[in-house]
Scaffold this motif. Structure first.
Motif, short mmCIF file in Angstrom:
data_model
loop_
_atom_site.label_atom_id
_atom_site.label_comp_id
_atom_site.label_asym_id
_atom_site.label_seq_id
_atom_site.Cartn_x
_atom_site.Cartn_y
_atom_site.Cartn_z
N ALA A 351 24.82 40.14 24.38
CA ALA A 351 23.62 39.31 24.32
C ALA A 351 23.96 37.75 23.76
CB ALA A 351 22.61 39.83 23.13
N CYS A 352 24.79 37.56 22.80
CA CYS A 352 25.32 36.50 22.61
C CYS A 352 26.09 35.76 23.53
CB CYS A 352 26.35 36.28 21.38
SG CYS A 352 25.68 37.18 20.04
N ALA A 353 26.91 36.32 24.40
CA ALA A 353 27.63 35.77 25.52
C ALA A 353 26.60 35.21 26.79
CB ALA A 353 28.59 36.58 26.27
N ALA A 354 25.36 36.11 26.91
CA ALA A 354 24.32 35.63 28.01
C ALA A 354 23.76 34.50 27.55
CB ALA A 354 23.41 36.88 28.05
N TYR A 355 23.49 34.37 26.13
CA TYR A 355 22.74 33.31 25.65
C TYR A 355 23.50 32.18 25.95
CZ TYR A 355 18.68 35.51 23.40
OH TYR A 355 17.36 36.25 23.23
N TYR A 356 24.90 32.21 25.55
CA TYR A 356 25.61 30.97 25.65
C TYR A 356 26.07 30.68 27.05
CZ TYR A 356 29.74 28.06 24.34
OH TYR A 356 30.42 27.04 24.17
N ALA A 357 26.17 31.51 28.02
CA ALA A 357 26.34 31.24 29.51
C ALA A 357 25.07 30.50 30.10
CB ALA A 357 26.47 32.61 30.31
N TYR A 358 23.88 31.05 29.64
CA TYR A 358 22.68 30.25 30.22
C TYR A 358 22.29 29.16 29.44
CZ TYR A 358 23.42 33.50 33.58
OH TYR A 358 24.07 34.51 34.63
N GLY A 359 23.12 28.51 28.54
CA GLY A 359 22.88 27.35 27.84
C GLY A 359 21.99 27.28 26.58
N ARG A 360 21.49 28.55 26.17
CA ARG A 360 20.63 28.60 25.17
C ARG A 360 20.99 27.96 23.83
NH1 ARG A 360 16.51 33.55 26.05
NH2 ARG A 360 16.24 33.04 28.18
N HIS A 361 22.41 27.61 23.62
CA HIS A 361 22.81 27.19 22.38
C HIS A 361 22.55 25.75 22.39
CE1 HIS A 361 25.98 26.96 25.11
NE2 HIS A 361 26.60 25.91 24.73
N LEU A 362 22.60 25.13 23.72
CA LEU A 362 22.54 23.67 23.99
C LEU A 362 20.83 23.51 23.92
CD1 LEU A 362 24.63 23.32 27.10
CD2 LEU A 362 24.84 22.65 24.62
N GLN A 363 19.99 24.29 23.88
CA GLN A 363 18.56 24.08 24.06
C GLN A 363 18.26 24.23 22.60
OE1 GLN A 363 16.99 27.34 26.32
NE2 GLN A 363 17.77 26.43 28.33
N LEU A 364 18.79 24.99 21.67
CA LEU A 364 18.54 25.08 20.59
C LEU A 364 18.97 23.63 19.85
CD1 LEU A 364 20.02 28.47 19.60
CD2 LEU A 364 17.51 27.75 19.54
N LYS A 365 20.13 23.27 20.10
CA LYS A 365 20.37 21.85 19.87
C LYS A 365 19.55 20.83 19.98
CE LYS A 365 25.61 21.95 19.60
NZ LYS A 365 26.75 21.87 20.47
N HIS A 366 19.10 20.77 21.25
CA HIS A 366 18.27 19.84 21.49
C HIS A 366 16.89 20.04 20.64
CE1 HIS A 366 15.83 17.20 24.48
NE2 HIS A 366 14.90 18.19 24.51
N GLU A 367 16.47 21.10 20.58
CA GLU A 367 15.05 21.43 20.06
C GLU A 367 15.32 20.93 18.45
OE1 GLU A 367 14.36 25.71 20.30
OE2 GLU A 367 14.10 25.19 22.26
N ALA A 368 16.43 20.94 17.87
CA ALA A 368 16.69 20.62 16.37
C ALA A 368 16.79 19.08 16.73
CB ALA A 368 18.26 21.17 16.19
N VAL A 369 17.29 18.40 17.47
CA VAL A 369 17.35 17.05 17.49
C VAL A 369 16.06 16.35 17.72
CG1 VAL A 369 18.25 14.95 18.85
CG2 VAL A 369 19.77 16.89 18.38
N THR A 370 15.25 16.93 18.65
CA THR A 370 13.99 16.59 18.78
C THR A 370 13.24 16.73 17.55
OG1 THR A 370 14.22 17.67 21.00
CG2 THR A 370 12.24 16.75 20.39
N ALA A 371 13.15 17.79 16.92
CA ALA A 371 12.53 18.00 15.69
C ALA A 371 12.65 17.23 14.50
CB ALA A 371 12.51 19.53 15.26
N ALA A 372 13.88 16.74 14.60
CA ALA A 372 14.44 15.69 13.54
C ALA A 372 14.01 14.30 13.84
CB ALA A 372 16.08 15.78 13.38
N ALA A 373 13.90 14.00 15.19
CA ALA A 373 13.63 12.63 15.54
C ALA A 373 12.11 12.44 15.38
CB ALA A 373 14.07 12.40 16.93
N ALA A 374 11.25 13.63 15.51
CA ALA A 374 9.85 13.43 15.35
C ALA A 374 9.35 12.80 14.16
CB ALA A 374 9.31 15.06 15.68
N PRO A 375 8.31 12.19 14.07
CA PRO A 375 7.65 11.45 13.03
C PRO A 375 7.09 12.47 11.98
CG PRO A 375 6.43 10.80 14.94
CD PRO A 375 7.62 11.47 15.42
N ALA A 376 7.25 12.32 10.88
CA ALA A 376 6.79 13.30 9.88
C ALA A 376 5.16 13.41 9.90
CB ALA A 376 7.26 13.24 8.53
#
Lengths: 376, 97
Positions: A351-376
């Motif tokens: 499961a972890c390798a499949a999530y990694y292979a299809y870029g889900r770790h990158l999407q998580l990073k992107h979501e985290a960055v977007t959430a951090a950048a969003a106005p409170a």
């Protein structure tokens, strides 16, 4: 390809998804058992097409992942010996043992060969009479007939310099272990289509009734997975818990009797240690005592190897559907397919390798960055 | 790991060791396949192959039935049609057998 492409139709997938949306009234947690199914689900994003109330968790059905570290180290100890030709399916080569992996050993001079089929090892054994040819016989019930045939044919043909290192695992005891766990969240299963091609599905019926859990034997293409999900959800919504077969084009209730017969002549059921999960009673195969001459574990005297796993890795919880890959602090950071910390990252079907292979770790990073950048 | 794919059996033979073998076409790639576990398979059948072993004949009738079942599933536009007859329909006279 016939019998594959037609089960990838987008318009039909949309229809099944619509039917799923009409069917679901409550939250449900389903587990797909087989690593091949996990890979398909993540590849096609099927889990993200489902209604938010339907969660797919990923099962323990990746034999490369669940092969214990002890067994990997035993394989390495055998493969290092100068008079050995060590044969393996390709996906075992990068699985790290305590010290190295098979590719590293190969680079240091060990004779390690990738085979497509265990039967290919017999040819290698005939051509190299002065070497000991060992095959790393891993797999679920799907692979057992092929591995059984290699030993059976070796005996028939009088090949003495061939043996197998057996690390076979069985699906039904693992499903029962998941359901018995106090942490269990799984309410319905997409059953393993190719395991059942060999074994049939009558042995799943007692599990369905004992734990009151629907089990739908399911194929591997997107439409198979969506239809299997729909059939499981219909049972859950209606309060039914039986075994159904979504994959009748290859699976029959009785399975393949000819294959089962040879598997039973060659193997017997034993307790087996699963990487990330621990020992599960009666959950593996070993060679029958009368075939000990083909058992690499006893021929090479590799008993007594003990190992330690990473303490950060949560693969045991991922394999049982309790956690998802991104719940792990090491996922995509310290733990990647190049440097896996545990079971679910070591093979493409984990499961972890499949999530990694299809870029889900990158999407998580992107979501985290977007959430951090969003106005409170 | 449990990957298995369907291929069409092109020829069947018994090899020197007495093993029933064959060649199968997987979308243009032809490979040797062991047919010991599928004694009923004949040339032209599709088999499901895992690590060089045919594990099952692909049942073409069942394949067609599954596919038809999916194809027959209600269209998106039909979703608003209620499963039970509308009240007006109930009021219509109908024959009593």
């Amino acid at each position: 390809m016939k019998f594959l492409d037609e089960y990838r139709s987008e318009p039909l997938a949309k229809k099944i998804l619509e039917e799923i949306r009409r069917t679901v009234t409550r939250p449900w947690v389903l587990m797909e058992v087989c690593g091949g199914q996990t890979h398909s689900i993540v590849k096609y994003g099927i889990d993200r097409l489902l209604p938010e109330t339907v969660e797919l968790v990923h099962g323990p059905g990746c034999p490369v992942c669940v092969t214990s570290l002890e067994m990997i180290d035993k394989a390495h100890a055998i493969a290092r010996q100068p008079d050995v030709i060590f044969c393996s399916f390709g996906d075992m080569l990068r699985v790290p043992g305590s010290e190295a992996d098979l590719l590293v050993l190969k680079s240091r001079g060990a004779d390690i060969r990738i085979v497509y089929s265990p039967i290919d090892c017999l040819k290698i054994a005939r051509e190299n009479p002065d070497k000991k040819v060992v095959f790393f016989a891993i797999g679920f019930e799907t692979t057992a007939p092929a591995n059984a045939m290699s030993v059976w044919q070796a005996r028939q043909q009088g090949i003495k310099n061939f043996s197998i290192l057996v690390s076979h695992v069985l699906v039904p005891p693992a499903m029962a272990a998941i359901l018995q766990s106090p942490l269990n969240r799984v309410q319905g299963f997409l059953g393993p289509g190719h395991v059942c091609t060999v074994m049939g599905y009558s042995e799943y019926e007692p599990i369905a009734s004992r734990f009151h859990v629907p089990i739908v034997i399911t194929g591997f293409e997107p439409l198979d997975l969506l239809q299997g999900t729909l059939m499981t959800l219909r049972q859950l919504e209606e309060g039914r818990a039986i075994v159904e077969n979504q994959y009748p084009r290859v699976v029959k209730r009785e399975g393949n009797r000819v294959a089962q017969e040879l598997v039973n002549k060659v193997f017997e059921v034993c307790d087996r240690k699963w990487r990330g999960v621990g020992s599960i009673p009666q959950s593996g195969y070993r060679l029958r005592p009368e075939l000990r001459d083909y058992d690499a574990e006893s021929l090479f005297n590799v008993e007594g190897i003990t190992t330690a796993e990473s303490t950060i890795c949560i693969s045991g919880l991922v394999l049982r559907g309790v956690k998802k890959p991104h719940d792990c602090p090491a996922f995509g950071k310290q733990c990647t397919p190049d440097h896996p910390l545990g079971a679910t990252m070591v093979s493409a079907e984990g499961a972890c390798a499949a999530y990694y292979a299809y870029g889900r770790h990158l999407q998580l990073k992107h979501e985290a960055v977007t959430a951090a950048a969003a106005p409170a | 790991m449990c990957l298995a794919i369907p291929g069409k059996v092109l020829e069947i033979e018994t090899n020197n060791e007495g093993v029933r073998m064959g060649r199968a076409n997987f979308g243009g790639i032809v490979k040797q396949v062991c047919l010991e576990y599928t004694p009923d398979v004949v040339r032209g059948d599709y088999v499901l192959v895992h690590v060089g072993f045919a594990l099952s004949k692909v049942d073409e009738e069942e394949a067609a039935r599954t596919y038809q079942l999916l194809a027959d599933m209600k269209q998106l536009g039909e979703l608003d049609v209620p499963d039970h007859p509308a009240p007006a329909a109930l009021e219509e006279p109908h024959e009593i057998p």
